[in-house]
Motif scaffolding. Structure first.
Motif, PDB file in Angstrom:
ATOM      1  N   GLY A 183       0.806  -1.204   0.000  1.00  0.00           N
ATOM      2  CA  GLY A 183       0.000   0.000   0.000  1.00  0.00           C
ATOM      3  C   GLY A 183       0.844   1.260   0.000  1.00  0.00           C
ATOM      4  N   LYS A 184       0.191   2.407   0.263  1.00  0.00           N
ATOM      5  CA  LYS A 184       0.888   3.683   0.240  1.00  0.00           C
ATOM      6  C   LYS A 184       1.929   3.803   1.342  1.00  0.00           C
ATOM      7  N   ASN A 185       1.803   2.975   2.373  1.00  0.00           N
ATOM      8  CA  ASN A 185       2.770   3.064   3.468  1.00  0.00           C
ATOM      9  C   ASN A 185       4.189   2.815   3.014  1.00  0.00           C
ATOM     10  N   THR A 186       4.365   1.920   2.036  1.00  0.00           N
ATOM     11  CA  THR A 186       5.706   1.565   1.600  1.00  0.00           C
ATOM     12  C   THR A 186       5.961   1.931   0.145  1.00  0.00           C
ATOM     13  N   ALA A 187       5.013   2.637  -0.505  1.00  0.00           N
ATOM     14  CA  ALA A 187       5.192   3.022  -1.905  1.00  0.00           C
ATOM     15  C   ALA A 187       6.295   4.066  -2.027  1.00  0.00           C
ATOM     16  N   LEU A 188       7.062   3.968  -3.103  1.00  0.00           N
ATOM     17  CA  LEU A 188       8.178   4.884  -3.333  1.00  0.00           C
ATOM     18  C   LEU A 188       7.935   5.737  -4.567  1.00  0.00           C
ATOM     19  N   ILE A 189       8.267   7.018  -4.475  1.00  0.00           N
ATOM     20  CA  ILE A 189       8.310   7.873  -5.654  1.00  0.00           C
ATOM     21  C   ILE A 189       9.688   7.665  -6.282  1.00  0.00           C
ATOM     22  N   PRO A 190       9.772   7.191  -7.523  1.00  0.00           N
ATOM     23  CA  PRO A 190      11.084   6.859  -8.094  1.00  0.00           C
ATOM     24  C   PRO A 190      11.963   8.091  -8.229  1.00  0.00           C
ATOM     25  N   PRO A 191      13.285   7.898  -8.137  1.00  0.00           N
ATOM     26  CA  PRO A 191      14.206   9.034  -8.300  1.00  0.00           C
ATOM     27  C   PRO A 191      14.156   9.579  -9.716  1.00  0.00           C
ATOM     28  N   GLY A 192      14.658  10.778  -9.897  1.00  0.00           N
ATOM     29  CA  GLY A 192      14.621  11.420 -11.201  1.00  0.00           C
ATOM     30  C   GLY A 192      15.414  10.669 -12.253  1.00  0.00           C
ATOM     31  N   PHE A 193      15.002  10.815 -13.491  1.00  0.00           N
ATOM     32  CA  PHE A 193      15.674  10.139 -14.594  1.00  0.00           C
ATOM     33  C   PHE A 193      17.126  10.616 -14.696  1.00  0.00           C
TER      34      PHE A 193
ATOM     35  N   LEU B  72       6.286   7.714  -0.613  1.00  0.00           N
ATOM     36  CA  LEU B  72       5.086   8.459  -0.978  1.00  0.00           C
ATOM     37  C   LEU B  72       4.372   8.983   0.256  1.00  0.00           C
ATOM     38  N   THR B  73       4.240   8.142   1.257  1.00  0.00           N
ATOM     39  CA  THR B  73       3.583   8.527   2.500  1.00  0.00           C
ATOM     40  C   THR B  73       4.620   8.555   3.605  1.00  0.00           C
ATOM     41  N   HIS B  74       4.945   9.738   4.057  1.00  0.00           N
ATOM     42  CA  HIS B  74       5.950   9.860   5.107  1.00  0.00           C
ATOM     43  C   HIS B  74       5.309   9.546   6.453  1.00  0.00           C
ATOM     44  N   ASN B  75       5.702   8.436   6.992  1.00  0.00           N
ATOM     45  CA  ASN B  75       5.186   8.049   8.303  1.00  0.00           C
ATOM     46  C   ASN B  75       6.256   7.227   9.002  1.00  0.00           C
ATOM     47  N   LEU B  76       5.869   6.402   9.944  1.00  0.00           N
ATOM     48  CA  LEU B  76       6.856   5.627  10.679  1.00  0.00           C
ATOM     49  C   LEU B  76       7.065   4.232  10.106  1.00  0.00           C
ATOM     50  N   ALA B  77       6.639   4.030   8.864  1.00  0.00           N
ATOM     51  CA  ALA B  77       6.783   2.712   8.269  1.00  0.00           C
ATOM     52  C   ALA B  77       7.987   2.536   7.340  1.00  0.00           C
ATOM     53  N   PRO B  78       8.700   3.588   6.896  1.00  0.00           N
ATOM     54  CA  PRO B  78       9.763   3.365   5.918  1.00  0.00           C
ATOM     55  C   PRO B  78      10.811   2.342   6.320  1.00  0.00           C
TER      56      PRO B  78
ATOM     57  N   VAL C 136       4.347   8.411  28.073  1.00  0.00           N
ATOM     58  CA  VAL C 136       3.307   8.155  27.075  1.00  0.00           C
ATOM     59  C   VAL C 136       3.904   8.462  25.704  1.00  0.00           C
ATOM     60  N   CYS C 137       3.934   7.477  24.804  1.00  0.00           N
ATOM     61  CA  CYS C 137       4.592   7.631  23.501  1.00  0.00           C
ATOM     62  C   CYS C 137       3.565   7.615  22.369  1.00  0.00           C
ATOM     63  N   VAL C 138       3.642   8.612  21.506  1.00  0.00           N
ATOM     64  CA  VAL C 138       2.641   8.807  20.449  1.00  0.00           C
ATOM     65  C   VAL C 138       3.354   9.117  19.137  1.00  0.00           C
ATOM     66  N   ALA C 139       2.837   8.581  18.045  1.00  0.00           N
ATOM     67  CA  ALA C 139       3.379   8.834  16.704  1.00  0.00           C
ATOM     68  C   ALA C 139       2.299   9.429  15.820  1.00  0.00           C
ATOM     69  N   GLY C 140       2.717  10.104  14.744  1.00  0.00           N
ATOM     70  CA  GLY C 140       1.740  10.691  13.826  1.00  0.00           C
ATOM     71  C   GLY C 140       2.355  11.023  12.482  1.00  0.00           C
ATOM     72  N   HIS C 141       1.504  11.116  11.457  1.00  0.00           N
ATOM     73  CA  HIS C 141       1.942  11.523  10.119  1.00  0.00           C
ATOM     74  C   HIS C 141       2.262  13.015  10.095  1.00  0.00           C
ATOM     75  N   ASN C 142       3.120  13.396   9.152  1.00  0.00           N
ATOM     76  CA  ASN C 142       3.361  14.835   8.970  1.00  0.00           C
ATOM     77  C   ASN C 142       3.059  15.306   7.553  1.00  0.00           C
ATOM     78  N   ARG C 143       2.627  14.429   6.704  1.00  0.00           N
ATOM     79  CA  ARG C 143       2.108  14.795   5.382  1.00  0.00           C
ATOM     80  C   ARG C 143       1.564  13.535   4.732  1.00  0.00           C
ATOM     81  N   GLY C 144       1.024  13.661   3.534  1.00  0.00           N
ATOM     82  CA  GLY C 144       0.422  12.493   2.883  1.00  0.00           C
ATOM     83  C   GLY C 144      -1.023  12.349   3.288  1.00  0.00           C
ATOM     84  N   VAL C 145      -1.380  11.186   3.826  1.00  0.00           N
ATOM     85  CA  VAL C 145      -2.782  10.929   4.167  1.00  0.00           C
ATOM     86  C   VAL C 145      -3.266  11.832   5.296  1.00  0.00           C
TER      87      VAL C 145
ATOM     88  N   GLY D 268       2.909  17.635  11.419  1.00  0.00           N
ATOM     89  CA  GLY D 268       3.752  18.343  10.459  1.00  0.00           C
ATOM     90  C   GLY D 268       4.543  19.488  11.040  1.00  0.00           C
ATOM     91  N   LYS D 269       4.141  19.999  12.200  1.00  0.00           N
ATOM     92  CA  LYS D 269       4.830  21.159  12.773  1.00  0.00           C
ATOM     93  C   LYS D 269       5.446  20.890  14.137  1.00  0.00           C
TER      94      LYS D 269
END
Length: 270
Positions: free
Chosen positions: A57-67, A81-87, A188-197, A202-203
C-alpha cells in the motif's frame, strides 16, 4: 464492303457473348487447423510464489528518483510516498509494517502487551533501582469512538484523537499510541503523520521549550511542557523507555530523510 464485314463480325461476337452460359465463382473453404480444437484444460504456467503478507500500500510506496540520477537504476530507491513511521519496515527499524517497535539491531523484542513490542517494565524498579511509573491500556480506557484520548498542542493549533497502535489503520484516523508503552503515568509515547494521508504532526519540530501539550484520557487531563526537540536515528528506540516521571514523547518522520525521526519530549508539571 470491308466496313460491312467489320460490323457483321462485331455483331456476331456480341451475340456469342450474350448467349454464353453464366457460371458462378468457385470458392474453396478449408477447415480450421486441428490444434484449434480439443485444447487441454490444464494450466501449465509456472508461477513463482510471493509472500502475501507484504505491505504493497501507500505506506511503503516509493516515488522513483529522477531520470538519470545516480540512484535511478537501483531497485527500492526513491522517496517514500507517504511519510510516516513505516519506511524502516522492510529491513527493521522504529516501526515495522504491523506497527511493532524494532530494536536497534533490526529485530523485535517481546514483552509489554504481546510479542513484537518493546519490553516494558511495569514494576516499580528501573535502572539503578529507580522507581518507574506505568499505566497499562485496558478496555476501560477506550472512548465510544475507540480512541484513547485527545492530544492538544495550542502553539501549532493541533487537536487530534489518539488511537492504539502505530500501524496504517490507527494513523489514518489520527495519532497512534505505541503499544506496550504507558497511557497515563510515566512515559506516554505517540506517533503521527506529517504529510500524505494526514498532517497531524507536520509542525511538531517547530515547537519550542516551554510550549504546552495536553493529553486528555478517561483518567483526566495531563499538562506537559516541551523539554526537547531532537532529530534521532530511526533505530533509536530509547525514547520509548519507561520513566520515573510523567512525560509524553512524540514521534514523526523527517521529510526527505527516511533514516531519521523527529522526537519531541515534554515533561508534566510537578
Amino acid at each position: 464492303m470491308k466496313r460491312h464485314l467489320c460490323i457483321f463480325f462485331l455483331t456476331a461476337a456480341l451475340a456469342a457473348l450474350c448467349v454464353a452460359p453464366a457460371s458462378a465463382l468457385e470458392y474453396s473453404i478449408d477447415g480450421a487447423d486441428d490444434y484449434l480444437f480439443g485444447r487441454p484444460t490444464s494450466d501449465d504456467t509456472i508461477y513463482e510464489w510471493e509472500n502475501p503478507n507484504v505491505d504493497r500500500g501507500k505506506n511503503t510506496a516509493l516515488i522513483p528518483p529522477g531520470f538519470g540520477t545516480p540512484t535511478s537504476y537501483l531497485p527500492g530507491s526513491g522517496e517514500y510516498l507517504t511519510h510516516n513511521l513505516a519506511p524502516g519496515a522492510l529491513n527493521g527499524g522504529l516501526v515495522n509494517q504491523v506497527g511493532s517497535v524494532g530494536n536497534p539491531d533490526g529485530g523485535t523484542s517481546t514483552g509489554g502487551t504481546g510479542g513484537g513490542y518493546p519490553t516494558v517494565d511495569t514494576g516499580t524498579s528501573g535502572s539503578g533501582g529507580q522507581a518507574t511509573a506505568f499505566t497499562e491500556v485496558t478496555s476501560s480506557m477506550y472512548y465510544s469512538n475507540r480512541s484513547l484520548g485527545t492530544l492538544k498542542i495550542p502553539s501549532i493549533g493541533l487537536t487530534v484523537g489518539v488511537y492504539e497502535g502505530t500501524g496504517s489503520a490507527p494513523l489514518l484516523k489520527g495519532a497512534g499510541h505505541f503499544e506496550g508503552t504507558s497511557i497515563w503515568l510515566g512515559n506516554v509515547c505517540v506517533a503521527g503523520h506529517n504529510r500524505g494521508v494526514r498532517n497531524d504532526f507536520g509542525k511538531i519540530h517547530t515547537l519550542r521549550t516551554g510550549d504546552t501539550i495536553t493529553f486528555t484520557t478517561v483518567l483526566g487531563t495531563m499538562t506537559y511542557s516541551v523539554s526537547s526537540v531532537t532529530k534521532v536515528a530511526v533505530t533509536d528506540t530509547s525514547g520509548l523507555s519507561v520513566t520515573a516521571h510523567n512525560q509524553i514523547t512524540l514521534y514523526t518522520c523527517v521529510e526527505d530523510q527516511p533514516a531519521y525521526r523527529w522526537c519531541v519530549k515534554a515533561v508534566a508539571a510537578s
